[in-house]
Design a protein around this motif. Structure first.
Motif, PDB file in Angstrom:
ATOM      1  N   LEU A   1      27.210 -57.496 -42.873  1.00  0.00           N
ATOM      2  CA  LEU A   1      28.475 -57.517 -43.608  1.00  0.00           C
ATOM      3  C   LEU A   1      29.637 -57.735 -42.639  1.00  0.00           C
ATOM      4  N   VAL A   2      29.592 -57.069 -41.493  1.00  0.00           N
ATOM      5  CA  VAL A   2      30.644 -57.246 -40.487  1.00  0.00           C
ATOM      6  C   VAL A   2      30.667 -58.683 -39.983  1.00  0.00           C
ATOM      7  N   GLN A   3      29.506 -59.245 -39.706  1.00  0.00           N
ATOM      8  CA  GLN A   3      29.450 -60.612 -39.202  1.00  0.00           C
ATOM      9  C   GLN A   3      30.035 -61.599 -40.202  1.00  0.00           C
ATOM     10  N   SER A   4      29.712 -61.423 -41.473  1.00  0.00           N
ATOM     11  CA  SER A   4      30.275 -62.293 -42.509  1.00  0.00           C
ATOM     12  C   SER A   4      31.795 -62.150 -42.566  1.00  0.00           C
ATOM     13  N   ALA A   5      32.277 -60.923 -42.441  1.00  0.00           N
ATOM     14  CA  ALA A   5      33.714 -60.671 -42.494  1.00  0.00           C
ATOM     15  C   ALA A   5      34.429 -61.315 -41.316  1.00  0.00           C
ATOM     16  N   VAL A   6      33.871 -61.185 -40.121  1.00  0.00           N
ATOM     17  CA  VAL A   6      34.506 -61.749 -38.934  1.00  0.00           C
ATOM     18  C   VAL A   6      34.542 -63.271 -39.007  1.00  0.00           C
TER      19      VAL A   6
ATOM     20  N   LEU B   1      43.132 -60.864 -32.694  1.00  0.00           N
ATOM     21  CA  LEU B   1      41.787 -61.164 -33.195  1.00  0.00           C
ATOM     22  C   LEU B   1      40.713 -60.439 -32.388  1.00  0.00           C
ATOM     23  N   ASP B   2      41.023 -60.116 -31.124  1.00  0.00           N
ATOM     24  CA  ASP B   2      40.049 -59.434 -30.269  1.00  0.00           C
ATOM     25  C   ASP B   2      39.627 -58.085 -30.843  1.00  0.00           C
ATOM     26  N   ARG B   3      40.469 -57.488 -31.677  1.00  0.00           N
ATOM     27  CA  ARG B   3      40.099 -56.198 -32.265  1.00  0.00           C
ATOM     28  C   ARG B   3      38.819 -56.279 -33.085  1.00  0.00           C
ATOM     29  N   LEU B   4      38.551 -57.446 -33.620  1.00  0.00           N
ATOM     30  CA  LEU B   4      37.362 -57.597 -34.458  1.00  0.00           C
ATOM     31  C   LEU B   4      36.078 -57.661 -33.639  1.00  0.00           C
ATOM     32  N   ASN B   5      36.208 -57.798 -32.308  1.00  0.00           N
ATOM     33  CA  ASN B   5      35.011 -57.828 -31.459  1.00  0.00           C
ATOM     34  C   ASN B   5      34.267 -56.501 -31.483  1.00  0.00           C
ATOM     35  N   THR B   6      34.979 -55.424 -31.752  1.00  0.00           N
ATOM     36  CA  THR B   6      34.363 -54.091 -31.751  1.00  0.00           C
ATOM     37  C   THR B   6      34.281 -53.496 -33.152  1.00  0.00           C
ATOM     38  N   LEU B   7      34.465 -54.330 -34.164  1.00  0.00           N
ATOM     39  CA  LEU B   7      34.442 -53.831 -35.541  1.00  0.00           C
ATOM     40  C   LEU B   7      33.038 -53.380 -35.941  1.00  0.00           C
TER      41      LEU B   7
END
Length: 260
Positions: free
Chosen positions: A99-104, A22-28
């Motif tokens: 959009l990224v925030q909603s996705a995460v 899940l940490d990968r999404l921190n830099t998405l």
């Protein structure tokens, strides 16, 4: 543009879910360059249209406007073009980040609920279901800023005038600060621009939804040339009204050919 961004996001979510990291999404992040280019082109075109309307308003009052331009070759327009590009890039980036925030947030909710492709599909479905309100607010604010910059390009080369705050485009629910500033008269352009730096009133509670503006009246022997109704009617043609929350209704309206 957002369809392409959704593809980027869901691919990244699927890869992260496949690795159970899940940490990968921190830099998405998503690429907002295409959105910025499209928005900036529309903003510059709209600014030019708004400037032409401002020139027509001045000429209707008997004022001759010196030559002005928003073309890249016009050195006097450099600051205005740069501001439009800055606003366009920022608005596009804000939309991408949103959009990224909603996705995460959705990815966190459904993480581990199925296979990696199922998690990604649920995130994509969530993004597809989002309301367009946030997009419309950002784009509306950007286009309002473009309108303002186009008008300012003309006013910058025009003779000195009086600049009047008007909130009539916020036709229904005008907030208290906008009601209070409505009708305020500024005797110089820097003060007027400080109050309306990006299209709307800087103190508006509706933020980017504000459609407040400035109308300009030049001194004239025939006071009818500066009739506010004529000026407001011309201004209202260039951008639709919006309805920010808070406040009551504006206590007046435009009436065509009214004797006052």
């Amino acid at each position: 543009v957002q369809a392409a961004q959704r593809e980027q996001i869901t691919a990244a979510v699927e890869a992260a879910a496949e690795a159970d990291d899940l940490d990968r999404l921190n830099t998405l992040t998503v690429d907002s360059d295409d959105g910025a280019r499209l928005l900036i082109a529309r903003m510059i075109a709209y600014a030019r249209e708004a400037g032409e309307v401002q020139q027509a308003e001045a000429e209707a009052q008997g004022v001759t406007i010196p030559e002005w331009s928003l073309d890249d070759e016009a050195l006097t327009a450099a600051a205005i073009r740069d501001r439009l590009r800055q606003v366009g890039r920022t608005a596009a980036r804000v939309l991408g980040v949103g959009l990224v925030q909603s996705a995460v947030r959705q990815a966190i909710r459904v993480w581990g609920s199925g296979s990696a492709d199922q998690v990604a599909a649920q995130v994509d479905e969530h993004l597809a279901s989002l309301s367009a309100a946030a997009v419309e607010e950002q784009l509306g604010g950007a286009m309002s800023a473009a309108q303002n910059e186009g008008r300012m390009a003309v006013l910058a080369v025009a003779p000195p005038a009086e600049y009047v705050a008007t909130e009539i485009l916020d036709s229904k629910n005008t907030c208290s600060p906008c009601r209070q500033v409505d009708g305020t008269r500024y005797t110089n352009l820097p003060d007027a621009r400080a109050a309306y730096p990006a299209g709307g009133y800087t103190g508006c509670l509706g933020g980017a939804r504000c459609r407040g503006s400035l109308v300009t009246a030049w001194p004239a022997a025939d006071e009818q040339a500066a009739a506010a109704g004529m000026i407001l009617a011309a201004s209202a043609d260039t951008i639709p009204p919006t309805h920010p929350e808070g406040g009551g209704t504006v206590p007046y309206s435009i009436v065509q050919d009214h004797p006052d």
